[in-house]
Design a protein around this motif. Sequence first.
Motif, PDB file in Angstrom:
ATOM      1  N   GLU A 303       0.817  -1.200   0.000  1.00 34.76           N
ATOM      2  CA  GLU A 303       0.000   0.000   0.000  1.00 34.76           C
ATOM      3  C   GLU A 303       0.859   1.260   0.000  1.00 34.76           C
ATOM      4  N   GLN A 304       0.310   2.329  -0.528  1.00 34.65           N
ATOM      5  CA  GLN A 304       1.027   3.599  -0.603  1.00 34.65           C
ATOM      6  C   GLN A 304       1.455   4.091   0.781  1.00 34.65           C
ATOM      7  N   GLU A 305       0.652   3.798   1.798  1.00 38.30           N
ATOM      8  CA  GLU A 305       0.946   4.257   3.152  1.00 38.30           C
ATOM      9  C   GLU A 305       2.237   3.647   3.701  1.00 38.30           C
ATOM     10  N   GLU A 306       2.701   2.545   3.080  1.00 38.09           N
ATOM     11  CA  GLU A 306       3.933   1.904   3.536  1.00 38.09           C
ATOM     12  C   GLU A 306       5.180   2.627   3.053  1.00 38.09           C
ATOM     13  N   ARG A 346       7.317  10.188   0.136  1.00 41.95           N
ATOM     14  CA  ARG A 346       6.343  10.865  -0.722  1.00 41.95           C
ATOM     15  C   ARG A 346       6.574  12.366  -0.744  1.00 41.95           C
TER      16      ARG A 346
END
Length: 352
Positions: A303-306, A346
């Motif tokens: 997931e992007q949150e990782e 990010r």
Amino acid sequence: MPVSIVVGGQFGSEGKGKVALELVRHHPRSAVIVVRVGGPNSGHTAYDRDGKKWALRQMPAACVDKNVDVVFPAGSYIEPELLLREIAELDYPLDRIRISPFARVITAEHRDWERQAGITKAIGSTGSGVGAAVLAAVARNAENLALSSPCAGKTELLRSFIHDVGAYLDTALSRNGRVIIEGTQGFGLSLLDGGFWPQATARCTTAAGALAEAGLSPRVVDNVTLVLRSYPIRVAGESGPLVGELTWEEVGKRTGKTGLEEFTTVTQTLRRVGEFDPHLVRRAISANRPDHVVLNHMDYIGEQEELGHRGSAVQNFLDRITSEIGAVHGLGFSPMGVVKHDGEGRLATSGA
């Protein structure tokens, strides 16, 4: 030098259309022209600003917001009925489409020749007729090759779109307009330097090849973007070697996801999938010398949150890939956007 080129670094389906669309959206205040090279033997997918998915074979994916001029240069191969159908489905402004009179036209004769020649089975070709159209053009009406090579300028269905594309692009560049060349397929399929002949496409798929098909000088290019995917794919059948070939079930087990199977846009057959091959990508980087590298399908990893969390599946994968191929500047976790990345985490999310 306002020309951007977007090319693939593996075997196609890397998400070039999505990235080209992001470049269009990055230049909202300037005139943008999207040049579509190659032919309809592969599909390009993008989502418009309303979230509608478009899977296009002839029109460029970067045009789905309907705010750019679309150019088919001399180095493009056009199936007229398909092009007109996509124009109608998009409800695209007709005055924003320009076709070179020297572009070649794909006919039923070309598609039949490919099927009868057996290459759809022998090399995993989509049988779209592009290879036969290239062959016919190169043969130049040779008496011992019974394939015609119609040009767009003499094709009635395309007559209203015919323009002096070279002069048009030259004028646009002199006014500092942004030209984005949407390449097709991927480096591993390139006829000249992909390294997998005869399981190759009929054209050169590098940035230099796309630029030549667009009829533009190398001196006007200021950006090359190479697009990759976490798990490269090849089409079904005898389509050539694929390092670390897996099943889609094996890919899904790594992240606990189901329904990851991908099918080709043209033939709707299940794609083959394999491990990330740094050797192939390093060759693609060497041949294209990209300014930016975008790595898509990261949702197949996690997931992007990782992102930015040491020890996570996403960060471990990214650390390994960057150690093998160098810097990665953008990450795609969905079909609708790219996360800008500087190697530390990010920065910003762009796109729809």
